[in-house]
Design a protein around this motif. Structure first.
Motif, PDB file in Angstrom:
ATOM      1  N   GLY A 155      -0.754 -19.239  17.746  1.00 60.72           N
ATOM      2  CA  GLY A 155      -0.891 -19.038  19.205  1.00 60.72           C
ATOM      3  C   GLY A 155      -2.074 -17.788  19.211  1.00 60.72           C
ATOM      4  N   ASN A 156      -2.144 -17.836  20.900  1.00 61.63           N
ATOM      5  CA  ASN A 156      -2.937 -16.541  21.158  1.00 61.63           C
ATOM      6  C   ASN A 156      -2.056 -15.780  22.036  1.00 61.63           C
ATOM      7  N   LEU A 157      -0.584 -15.540  21.617  1.00 62.85           N
ATOM      8  CA  LEU A 157       0.046 -14.451  22.318  1.00 62.85           C
ATOM      9  C   LEU A 157      -0.176 -13.352  21.781  1.00 62.85           C
ATOM     10  N   LYS A 158       0.010 -12.452  22.606  1.00 62.62           N
ATOM     11  CA  LYS A 158       0.010 -10.697  22.058  1.00 62.62           C
ATOM     12  C   LYS A 158       1.054 -10.234  22.609  1.00 62.62           C
ATOM     13  N   THR A 159       1.836  -9.134  22.010  1.00 62.26           N
ATOM     14  CA  THR A 159       2.753  -8.397  22.436  1.00 62.26           C
ATOM     15  C   THR A 159       2.337  -7.083  22.764  1.00 62.26           C
ATOM     16  N   VAL A 160       2.580  -6.495  23.842  1.00 68.48           N
ATOM     17  CA  VAL A 160       2.018  -5.034  24.107  1.00 68.48           C
ATOM     18  C   VAL A 160       3.168  -4.323  24.345  1.00 68.48           C
ATOM     19  N   ILE A 161       3.568  -3.235  23.891  1.00 72.32           N
ATOM     20  CA  ILE A 161       4.610  -2.240  24.289  1.00 72.32           C
ATOM     21  C   ILE A 161       4.104  -1.035  24.933  1.00 72.32           C
ATOM     22  N   ILE A 162       4.413  -0.958  25.913  1.00 69.40           N
ATOM     23  CA  ILE A 162       3.880   0.432  26.874  1.00 69.40           C
ATOM     24  C   ILE A 162       5.091   1.362  26.886  1.00 69.40           C
ATOM     25  N   ASP A 163       5.039   2.504  26.167  1.00 69.30           N
ATOM     26  CA  ASP A 163       6.209   3.317  25.941  1.00 69.30           C
ATOM     27  C   ASP A 163       5.982   4.632  26.654  1.00 69.30           C
ATOM     28  N   LYS A 164       6.772   5.289  27.655  1.00 72.85           N
ATOM     29  CA  LYS A 164       6.249   6.305  28.326  1.00 72.85           C
ATOM     30  C   LYS A 164       6.302   7.587  27.430  1.00 72.85           C
ATOM     31  N   ASN A 165       7.501   7.531  26.849  1.00 74.66           N
ATOM     32  CA  ASN A 165       7.842   8.778  25.729  1.00 74.66           C
ATOM     33  C   ASN A 165       8.677   8.122  24.575  1.00 74.66           C
ATOM     34  N   PRO A 166       8.304   8.157  23.111  1.00 70.59           N
ATOM     35  CA  PRO A 166       8.895   7.817  22.278  1.00 70.59           C
ATOM     36  C   PRO A 166      10.103   8.817  22.124  1.00 70.59           C
ATOM     37  N   SER A 167      10.233   9.884  22.475  1.00 74.59           N
ATOM     38  CA  SER A 167      11.393  10.717  22.176  1.00 74.59           C
ATOM     39  C   SER A 167      12.264  10.840  23.353  1.00 74.59           C
ATOM     40  N   ALA A 168      12.268   9.998  24.341  1.00 77.84           N
ATOM     41  CA  ALA A 168      12.843  10.192  25.634  1.00 77.84           C
ATOM     42  C   ALA A 168      14.045   8.933  25.586  1.00 77.84           C
ATOM     43  N   GLY A 169      14.764   9.123  26.437  1.00 73.85           N
ATOM     44  CA  GLY A 169      15.890   7.973  26.642  1.00 73.85           C
ATOM     45  C   GLY A 169      17.219   8.258  25.984  1.00 73.85           C
ATOM     46  N   ALA A 170      18.171   7.700  26.237  1.00 68.67           N
ATOM     47  CA  ALA A 170      19.494   7.672  25.493  1.00 68.67           C
ATOM     48  C   ALA A 170      19.602   7.498  24.032  1.00 68.67           C
ATOM     49  N   LEU A 171      18.778   6.687  23.536  1.00 67.46           N
ATOM     50  CA  LEU A 171      18.801   6.538  22.179  1.00 67.46           C
ATOM     51  C   LEU A 171      18.150   7.495  21.465  1.00 67.46           C
ATOM     52  N   ALA A 172      17.042   8.069  21.862  1.00 67.96           N
ATOM     53  CA  ALA A 172      16.251   9.064  21.252  1.00 67.96           C
ATOM     54  C   ALA A 172      17.006  10.368  21.114  1.00 67.96           C
ATOM     55  N   ILE A 173      17.982  10.617  22.115  1.00 72.42           N
ATOM     56  CA  ILE A 173      18.912  12.067  22.126  1.00 72.42           C
ATOM     57  C   ILE A 173      20.078  11.640  21.274  1.00 72.42           C
ATOM     58  N   THR A 174      20.231  10.454  20.708  1.00 74.08           N
ATOM     59  CA  THR A 174      21.596  10.118  20.105  1.00 74.08           C
ATOM     60  C   THR A 174      21.437  10.943  18.688  1.00 74.08           C
ATOM     61  N   SER A 175      22.407  11.607  18.096  1.00 77.13           N
ATOM     62  CA  SER A 175      22.253  12.351  17.124  1.00 77.13           C
ATOM     63  C   SER A 175      22.891  11.245  15.619  1.00 77.13           C
ATOM     64  N   THR A 176      23.605  10.436  15.931  1.00 82.00           N
ATOM     65  CA  THR A 176      23.945   9.310  14.949  1.00 82.00           C
ATOM     66  C   THR A 176      24.152   8.056  15.516  1.00 82.00           C
ATOM     67  N   ILE A 177      23.576   7.111  14.874  1.00 83.26           N
ATOM     68  CA  ILE A 177      23.954   5.549  15.128  1.00 83.26           C
ATOM     69  C   ILE A 177      24.824   4.821  14.291  1.00 83.26           C
ATOM     70  N   ALA A 178      26.062   5.194  14.489  1.00 85.70           N
ATOM     71  CA  ALA A 178      27.037   4.463  13.673  1.00 85.70           C
ATOM     72  C   ALA A 178      27.472   3.073  13.719  1.00 85.70           C
ATOM     73  N   ASN A 179      27.089   2.457  15.062  1.00 83.44           N
ATOM     74  CA  ASN A 179      27.769   1.225  15.145  1.00 83.44           C
ATOM     75  C   ASN A 179      26.684   0.117  15.517  1.00 83.44           C
ATOM     76  N   TYR A 180      25.599   0.354  14.746  1.00 85.74           N
ATOM     77  CA  TYR A 180      24.428  -0.533  14.896  1.00 85.74           C
ATOM     78  C   TYR A 180      24.275  -1.324  13.633  1.00 85.74           C
ATOM     79  N   PRO A 181      24.387  -2.673  13.570  1.00 87.24           N
ATOM     80  CA  PRO A 181      24.539  -3.611  12.381  1.00 87.24           C
ATOM     81  C   PRO A 181      23.191  -3.240  11.407  1.00 87.24           C
ATOM     82  N   GLY A 182      23.557  -3.347  10.203  1.00 87.49           N
ATOM     83  CA  GLY A 182      22.386  -3.154   9.302  1.00 87.49           C
ATOM     84  C   GLY A 182      21.577  -1.819   9.084  1.00 87.49           C
ATOM     85  N   ILE A 183      22.094  -0.946   9.561  1.00 89.92           N
ATOM     86  CA  ILE A 183      21.443   0.241   9.454  1.00 89.92           C
ATOM     87  C   ILE A 183      22.269   1.273   8.627  1.00 89.92           C
ATOM     88  N   ASP A 184      21.972   2.401   8.000  1.00 92.45           N
ATOM     89  CA  ASP A 184      22.658   3.510   7.389  1.00 92.45           C
ATOM     90  C   ASP A 184      23.409   4.269   8.533  1.00 92.45           C
TER      91      ASP A 184
END
Length: 181
Positions: free
Chosen positions: A1-30
């Motif tokens: 199809g002709n669908l497109k996805t655009v991600i607009i991100d204010k700051n890739p290093s901002a937000g709760a996830l970005a300042i989290t030192s370790t992500i231990a409870n997300y499936p499928g990642i180290d």
């Protein structure tokens, strides 16, 4: 199809996830993966699958005119997202605005955010298995977080800047304290 996805991100290093030192409870990642690494991996995967990624500050969204039809057809109103760098028109729009951060309330809070200081017992409680922890606050949310942490922590200290019985009422406080002697 002709669908497109655009991600607009204010700051890739901002937000709760970005300042989290370790992500231990997300499936499928180290379990030593940092929040920044996880965000980078997600961004890279989205771009590899065709998403257009732009870093920009959204300053306005126009949701278009409502139609009389309940259908989600191509006739649905166009949404327009405005940034200083680009304007995006779309039939569908997902807003992920995050949460408004609050100002630190005690000394060292900002310095240790993501390094021992957390705002989410559900997210981070397991990190404190058999360790003493403290919950700061006089809200019902503070009690809920403290209650949840009793499943993991050896001791939960409840630190309140004011008399919690004045905010929550004596029955709520006594019920919480009485169930966790």
């Amino acid at each position: 199809g002709n669908l497109k996805t655009v991600i607009i991100d204010k700051n890739p290093s901002a937000g709760a996830l970005a300042i989290t030192s370790t992500i231990a409870n997300y499936p499928g990642i180290d379990p030593t993966t940092s929040g920044t690494q996880l965000l980078d991996n997600m961004r890279e995967q989205a771009v590899n699958y065709g998403a257009i990624y732009r870093q920009a500050q959204v300053f306005m969204v126009d949701f278009g005119e409502e139609s009389d039809s309940d259908s989600e057809s191509a006739d649905a109103p166009t949404k327009t997202v405005y940034t200083p760098e680009l304007t995006v028109n779309a039939r569908s729009l997902v807003l992920a605005t995050g949460a408004l951060g609050r100002k630190p309330t005690f000394q060292g809070e900002a310095d240790y955010l993501g390094k021992g200081v957390s705002y989410c017992a559900t997210c981070d409680g397991a990190f404190y298995q058999n360790s003493p922890v403290a919950v700061v606050g006089t809200t019902s949310e503070a009690i809920q977080e403290a209650e949840f942490l009793t499943k993991f922590a050896s001791t939960v200290h409840w630190i309140t800047p004011t008399d919690p019985t004045q905010v929550l009422g004596p029955d709520v406080v006594q019920n919480f304290l009485g169930s966790h002697d």
